[in-house]
Design an enzyme around this catalytic site. Structure first.
Site, PDB file in Angstrom:
ATOM      1  N   SER A 167       0.901  -1.282  -0.143  1.00 39.06           N
ATOM      2  CA  SER A 167       0.006   0.109   0.063  1.00 39.06           C
ATOM      3  C   SER A 167       0.950   1.218  -0.019  1.00 39.06           C
ATOM      4  O   SER A 167       0.119   2.311  -0.031  1.00 39.06           O
ATOM      5  CB  SER A 167      -0.728   0.078   1.187  1.00 39.06           C
ATOM      6  N   LYS A 188      -6.121   3.831   9.022  1.00 37.98           N
ATOM      7  CA  LYS A 188      -5.243   4.864   8.351  1.00 37.98           C
ATOM      8  C   LYS A 188      -5.570   6.215   8.239  1.00 37.98           C
ATOM      9  O   LYS A 188      -4.809   7.231   8.539  1.00 37.98           O
ATOM     10  CB  LYS A 188      -4.669   4.264   6.980  1.00 37.98           C
TER      11      LYS A 188
END
Length: 774
Positions: free
Chosen positions: A680, A723
């Site tokens: 990611s 996140k």
């Protein structure tokens, strides 16, 4: 060995027989190689070597797999057997020293005759030997009636000491290794005869001990039978006198009365009645009688028909779950769905859920709340470290101390056939030579099979289809695939900061205040202080460490109040360190200036989310790429993919097309001791490398997450909720995320969605447009 003796002689390895010189015996061979060896000598001098296999020599592959001393024999007769083998009559000739056997169809070996060192005892010594042997043979004959009298006569008629030792060993001794090593391999006749007499004495003692033990066993059996007959006679006399002792009859009658009340299925009822018949015929004081009574007690204690009445008010169940647990909405919804379906269908079939998530997020406690919400009996079974299949299925009742397995014991403890059983830490099951408990659980957790679950102890089927099974696990990868397939997985991700804050205020502070004896309101912690505790004193997905920190403050307040006579101090950000000490952790804050080659990435961790700045330096070189920061293989591949994209699109992006030849690139992710992996950070690394190559800074108030492919497309990622929370906490204003993750925005708390600018991107060009300063 001399050259004259280098002829290879056929050999047969013997598993359980030592043949001595002068002895005539019959041997049977069924291995093809042994049969071939015997047949090969019939046309010549009929000599063949017999050697005892040495179990400690290491096997055939090691070469010397037989003892080094064998016997040369002559085959007197060879007869074929119906099964394809042969029977040979052989006569022992002399001892031979053997080389290393070789196999070519059958075994062959070099042999050398061992000369026997003769021994001529004095007349008195020889007579003494004969008397000792005669006395030992007499004792042996009294103890062992299976040996013919002719054997003893043949031994006593022998006039040579060495031959006497060989006959004693061949005809009477039973331990083959000792016959080989002590008698056959001994060339000194004097040593051999004395060793044979000593072994014969030991054999007499062994047979005497066997006789003694057999007599004790027979006496015990006779005593039990005598006791049984005497008790039967006593019962008959008491019946005649009208003084019958009905203790055991009453016990049997009591069991029979319970049969009608227990509601057994037909097959179970038949088994119980059969065991009752055995109980009537068994002496009451015998061990078997105690085993039968224990089994019957276990059978009657099980709830064959007893069920608890499940909560039918779905709304009330929802309220209970909501009041006892904050968050975990997916789990709560699944339970409420089950209750709703159960009420509509009137079907009380069991359910099998697996709550998977990191430690401390409330998997075990939510199962207890579910039992309360559904009005079910709750039983918890910890499976961590269980390695024996019998722990699940039980031990067969023939063993001493046998008992049912944990599943049946849990049902018996609950007292109902439809409890909620929590199988805690199912991912930590073990397996060894006693079996695999995970395999035993396959039947337990299969709704199609557990209607007739058979515990080894019960030996009758028990219906588990009404049990509500909930399992918990930290790591699904350690659970066998067939077992995992039988469970409905409900993922419990870690709590975000806002949820931890609410849990602390609603549950942890009141709980620790009461536990530490503080009056209501004495334990006061501001929201700011709680946030500092979450960020600087804990690093976890759950709230266990946070609860310990709250308990630490409560204990400190109690001590101050009782010893220092202080009033209870409210806890805020200013005095927090005085109560908890120096912060244990730190969290990443965004930089104060826009920098070249530094981009804020976002990472998911077991403790939630975190910001992850990525730094890149570019300098003159030969095209080397250095990746540091304890990166995993996937993350390294992601960095290479990012650089490949920049190289393929260098001209369009304003990058020197020869940078891969004349520039060295160093990509670093700080906190090098912490392992990092995953794809990611692809767009983050691509932007950081591009910023360094073209010398343009990146916005400091922007963070991003997304995988990149070679065409510059931004691929979806996981953990967007955690996140974005990390970005919000560290002061980021804008977050770029993959467009394919827009569906996950509903999982992000409202405060985070309003506090951040969330921009979906689908290509690297859009990332550059939003993040790179022009």
């Amino acid at each position: 060995m001399e050259n004259a003796n280098r002829k290879m002689i056929p050999m047969i390895p013997m598993q359980d027989m030592v043949v001595f010189p002068g002895m005539s015996v019959h041997i049977e061979a069924r291995r093809v190689s042994s049969c071939d060896a015997l047949e090969s000598v019939m046309g010549a001098d009929r000599k063949i070597v017999l050697a005892l296999v040495d179990p400690d020599a290491g096997g055939i592959e090691k070469g010397a797999f037989v003892h080094s001393v064998g016997t040369m024999v002559r085959v007197k007769q060879l007869v074929s057997l119906p099964d394809g083998g042969v029977r040979a009559a052989v006569e022992g000739l002399y001892r031979v020293m053997l080389g290393i056997p070789e196999k070519d169809g059958f075994f062959r070996v070099q042999s050398q005759r061992i000369p026997s060192r003769g021994f001529r005892p004095a007349q008195e010594e020889w007579e003494g030997m004969r008397r000792v042997v005669r006395e030992l043979l007499g004792e042996y004959g009294k103890l062992n009636h299976t040996v013919p009298e002719s054997v003893f006569r043949e031994i006593l008629e022998t006039t040579n000491p060495g031959a006497l030792a060989d006959k004693i060993a061949s005809m009477l001794l039973t331990r083959q290794p000792e016959k080989q090593q002590i008698i056959l391999e001994e060339t000194d006749s004097r040593e051999r005869i004395y060793a044979a007499m000593e072994m014969l004495q030991q054999e007499v003692e062994i047979v005497r001990m066997e006789q003694k033990m057999m007599a004790q066993v027979k006496k015990q059996m006779d005593d039990n039978q005598r006791e049984f007959f005497m008790r039967e006679q006593m019962k008959a006399i008491q019946r005649e006198l009208g003084e019958e002792d009905d203790e055991y009859e009453d016990e049997s009658s009591e069991y029979r009365k319970k049969i009608g009340e227990a509601g057994f299925p037909e097959d179970v009822r038949a088994k119980v009645e059969k065991e009752l018949e055995r109980l009537d015929k068994t002496p009451p004081m015998s061990q078997e009688s105690a085993v039968i009574r224990t089994w019957l007690d276990t059978i009657f204690e099980l709830p064959w028909t007893t069920e608890s009445e499940d909560e039918e008010d779905v709304g009330r169940s929802a309220e209970i779950l909501k009041s006892e647990h904050f968050g975990l909405e997916e789990v709560k919804d699944r339970i409420i769905e089950h209750l709703a379906v159960m009420k509509l269908t009137k079907n009380n079939a069991g359910t099998i859920l697996c709550l998977a998530g990191p430690p401390g997020v409330g998997k075990t406690s939510v199962a207890r709340s579910v039992a309360k919400a559904m009005n079910k009996k709750y039983v918890r079974m910890s499976l961590g470290g269980v390695r024996d299949e019998a722990e699940i299925r039980g031990h067969r009742k023939t063993y001493v101390g046998s008992m049912p397995g944990r599943i049946i014991n849990a049902i018996r403890t609950a007292g109902t056939k439809n409890p909620l059983i929590l199988l805690d830490e199912i991912d930590k099951l073990g397996a060894d030579y006693k079996g695999d408990p995970a395999a035993a659980l396959l039947e337990v957790l299969d709704s199609e099979q557990n209607k007739e679950f058979r515990d080894h102890y019960l030996e009758v089927p028990f219906d588990l289809s009404h049990v509500f099974f909930i399992t918990t696990a930290n790591d699904l990868s350690t659970i066998p695939a067939p077992l995992l397939d039988r469970m409905e997985i409900v993922e419990l991700s870690g709590y975000i900061e806002e949820e931890k804050l609410s849990i602390a205020k609603k549950f942890l502070i009141p709980k620790q205040s009461e536990k530490n004896g503080l009056p209501k309101g004495a334990l006061s912690i501001t929201d700011g202080a709680l946030r500092e505790m979450i960020r600087l004193y804990t690093a976890e997905a759950g709230v266990r460490q946070l609860e310990r920190e709250v308990a630490k403050i409560a204990r400190r307040l109690a001590k101050e109040h009782l010893i220092e006579k202080k009033e209870y101090t409210p806890i805020n950000k200013r005095n927090l360190e005085a109560y908890l000490g120096v912060p244990k952790y730190s969290y990443e804050k965004i930089g104060k200036t826009d920098e070249i080659g530094v981009v804020n990435g976002l990472a998911w961790t077991a403790a939630g989310g975190d910001t992850m700045p990525i730094e890149v330096n570019v300098f003159e070189g030969t095209g080397k790429i250095e990746l540091t920061g304890h990166l995993g293989d996937v993350m390294k591949e992601s960095a290479k993919a990012a650089i490949s994209y920049l190289r393929a699109n260098a001209e369009a992006l304003g990058i020197s097309p020869t940078f891969y030849k004349d520039k060295d690139i160093h990509v670093h992710v700080p906190e090098g001791a912490v392992p990092k992996d995953g794809p990611s950070a692809g767009i983050t690394m691509a932007l950081a490398v591009m910023s360094s190559l073209i010398g343009k800074p990146v916005r400091r108030d922007i963070a991003m997450t997304g995988e990149i492919n070679l065409r510059g497309k931004v691929m979806p990622i996981g953990g967007l909720r955690e996140k974005t929370m990390a970005a919000y906490r560290s002061g980021v204003k804008t977050v770029l995320f993959p467009k394919d993750n827009e569906k996950d925005l509903v999982k992000i708390p409202e405060t985070v969605r309003t506090g951040l600018t969330l921009i979906p991107v689908s290509t690297m060009a859009e990332v550059i447009e939003h993040a790179l300063l022009r």
